[in-house]
Design a protein around this motif. Structure first.
Motif, PDB file in Angstrom:
ATOM      1  N   ALA A  49       0.810  -1.225   0.000  1.00  0.00           N
ATOM      2  CA  ALA A  49       0.000   0.000   0.000  1.00  0.00           C
ATOM      3  C   ALA A  49       0.843   1.275   0.000  1.00  0.00           C
ATOM      4  N   PRO A  50       1.899   1.385   0.818  1.00  0.00           N
ATOM      5  CA  PRO A  50       2.712   2.608   0.763  1.00  0.00           C
ATOM      6  C   PRO A  50       3.383   2.807  -0.600  1.00  0.00           C
ATOM      7  N   LEU A  51       3.739   1.735  -1.270  1.00  0.00           N
ATOM      8  CA  LEU A  51       4.332   1.859  -2.598  1.00  0.00           C
ATOM      9  C   LEU A  51       3.302   2.399  -3.589  1.00  0.00           C
ATOM     10  N   CYS A  52       2.059   1.960  -3.458  1.00  0.00           N
ATOM     11  CA  CYS A  52       0.978   2.491  -4.295  1.00  0.00           C
ATOM     12  C   CYS A  52       0.802   3.985  -4.054  1.00  0.00           C
ATOM     13  N   GLN A  53       0.816   4.380  -2.793  1.00  0.00           N
ATOM     14  CA  GLN A  53       0.667   5.795  -2.455  1.00  0.00           C
ATOM     15  C   GLN A  53       1.818   6.617  -3.031  1.00  0.00           C
ATOM     16  N   TRP A  54       3.024   6.085  -2.941  1.00  0.00           N
ATOM     17  CA  TRP A  54       4.184   6.781  -3.492  1.00  0.00           C
ATOM     18  C   TRP A  54       4.008   6.966  -4.996  1.00  0.00           C
ATOM     19  N   GLY A  55       3.554   5.918  -5.685  1.00  0.00           N
ATOM     20  CA  GLY A  55       3.328   6.010  -7.124  1.00  0.00           C
ATOM     21  C   GLY A  55       2.290   7.053  -7.481  1.00  0.00           C
ATOM     22  N   GLU A  56       1.223   7.120  -6.689  1.00  0.00           N
ATOM     23  CA  GLU A  56       0.182   8.120  -6.933  1.00  0.00           C
ATOM     24  C   GLU A  56       0.718   9.534  -6.727  1.00  0.00           C
ATOM     25  N   GLN A  57       1.561   9.723  -5.730  1.00  0.00           N
ATOM     26  CA  GLN A  57       2.121  11.047  -5.442  1.00  0.00           C
ATOM     27  C   GLN A  57       3.113  11.506  -6.508  1.00  0.00           C
ATOM     28  N   HIS A  58       3.700  10.552  -7.228  1.00  0.00           N
ATOM     29  CA  HIS A  58       4.746  10.888  -8.192  1.00  0.00           C
ATOM     30  C   HIS A  58       4.386  10.481  -9.622  1.00  0.00           C
ATOM     31  N   THR A  59       3.093  10.362  -9.909  1.00  0.00           N
ATOM     32  CA  THR A  59       2.649   9.878 -11.211  1.00  0.00           C
ATOM     33  C   THR A  59       3.209  10.705 -12.360  1.00  0.00           C
ATOM     34  N   GLU A  60       3.157  12.011 -12.241  1.00  0.00           N
ATOM     35  CA  GLU A  60       3.623  12.868 -13.337  1.00  0.00           C
ATOM     36  C   GLU A  60       5.121  12.681 -13.587  1.00  0.00           C
ATOM     37  N   GLN A  61       5.912  12.692 -12.525  1.00  0.00           N
ATOM     38  CA  GLN A  61       7.362  12.517 -12.668  1.00  0.00           C
ATOM     39  C   GLN A  61       7.685  11.142 -13.246  1.00  0.00           C
ATOM     40  N   ILE A  62       6.996  10.111 -12.775  1.00  0.00           N
ATOM     41  CA  ILE A  62       7.240   8.752 -13.277  1.00  0.00           C
ATOM     42  C   ILE A  62       6.854   8.660 -14.750  1.00  0.00           C
ATOM     43  N   GLY A  63       5.745   9.308 -15.127  1.00  0.00           N
ATOM     44  CA  GLY A  63       5.341   9.337 -16.532  1.00  0.00           C
ATOM     45  C   GLY A  63       6.413   9.945 -17.409  1.00  0.00           C
ATOM     46  N   ASN A  64       7.018  11.029 -16.941  1.00  0.00           N
ATOM     47  CA  ASN A  64       8.111  11.664 -17.697  1.00  0.00           C
ATOM     48  C   ASN A  64       9.310  10.733 -17.810  1.00  0.00           C
ATOM     49  N   ILE A  65       9.631  10.050 -16.735  1.00  0.00           N
ATOM     50  CA  ILE A  65      10.761   9.117 -16.756  1.00  0.00           C
ATOM     51  C   ILE A  65      10.524   8.014 -17.775  1.00  0.00           C
ATOM     52  N   VAL A  66       9.322   7.442 -17.770  1.00  0.00           N
ATOM     53  CA  VAL A  66       8.996   6.350 -18.697  1.00  0.00           C
ATOM     54  C   VAL A  66       9.054   6.855 -20.143  1.00  0.00           C
ATOM     55  N   ARG A  67       8.520   8.048 -20.394  1.00  0.00           N
ATOM     56  CA  ARG A  67       8.572   8.611 -21.759  1.00  0.00           C
ATOM     57  C   ARG A  67      10.012   8.826 -22.211  1.00  0.00           C
ATOM     58  N   ASN A  68      10.877   9.291 -21.294  1.00  0.00           N
ATOM     59  CA  ASN A  68      12.287   9.518 -21.643  1.00  0.00           C
ATOM     60  C   ASN A  68      13.015   8.207 -21.928  1.00  0.00           C
ATOM     61  N   ARG A  69      12.633   7.148 -21.259  1.00  0.00           N
ATOM     62  CA  ARG A  69      13.246   5.832 -21.517  1.00  0.00           C
ATOM     63  C   ARG A  69      12.940   5.358 -22.921  1.00  0.00           C
ATOM     64  N   GLU A  70      11.748   5.694 -23.410  1.00  0.00           N
ATOM     65  CA  GLU A  70      11.289   5.205 -24.718  1.00  0.00           C
ATOM     66  C   GLU A  70      11.937   5.972 -25.864  1.00  0.00           C
ATOM     67  N   LYS A  71      12.622   7.071 -25.590  1.00  0.00           N
ATOM     68  CA  LYS A  71      13.253   7.872 -26.652  1.00  0.00           C
ATOM     69  C   LYS A  71      14.489   7.214 -27.166  1.00  0.00           C
TER      70      LYS A  71
END
Length: 114
Positions: free
Chosen positions: A92-114
């Motif tokens: 559950a805390p990992l889920c909460q962390w992901g929700e709090q950082h969704t935008e930053q994680i989305g940017n990281i994933v997009r940058n990996r795909e470049k």
């Protein structure tokens, strides 16, 4: 039988959670009991073969319980055991962390795909 030695608790946890879809299965089953089709839709882009394999592993590990009602058409439900619920609470805390950082994680994933 060999006694498994883990270097840390995270390593022990990952021995149960290894597999791309297992954490998502736990997440969805933590909220409610699911039939197979419901669970597949909830998890997303997983193939039947992989989902069935990972459900069997979670069952063998005592995390997931499979209830077959012996009806026709078949009705099977998946739920968490007490052990599985304790693992879901730990995630559950990992889920909460992901929700709090969704935008930053989305940017990281997009940058990996470049």
């Amino acid at each position: 039988m060999l006694n498994q030695h883990f270097n840390c608790g995270l390593e022990a946890s990952l021995a149960i959670l290894s597999g791309k879809w297992k954490p998502l299965v736990l997440f969805h089953l933590a909220h409610e009991v699911h039939r197979y089709g419901q669970l597949k839709r909830a998890v997303g882009k997983v193939s039947d073969k992989v989902l069935i394999q990972q459900l069997k592993e979670l069952q063998q590990d005592g995390v997931v319980e499979r209830t077959d009602y012996g009806e026709i058409p078949p009705r099977v439900e998946y739920s968490l055991t007490d052990f599985g619920r304790s693992l879901a609470r730990a995630l559950a805390p990992l889920c909460q962390w992901g929700e709090q950082h969704t935008e930053q994680i989305g940017n990281i994933v997009r940058n990996r795909e470049k």
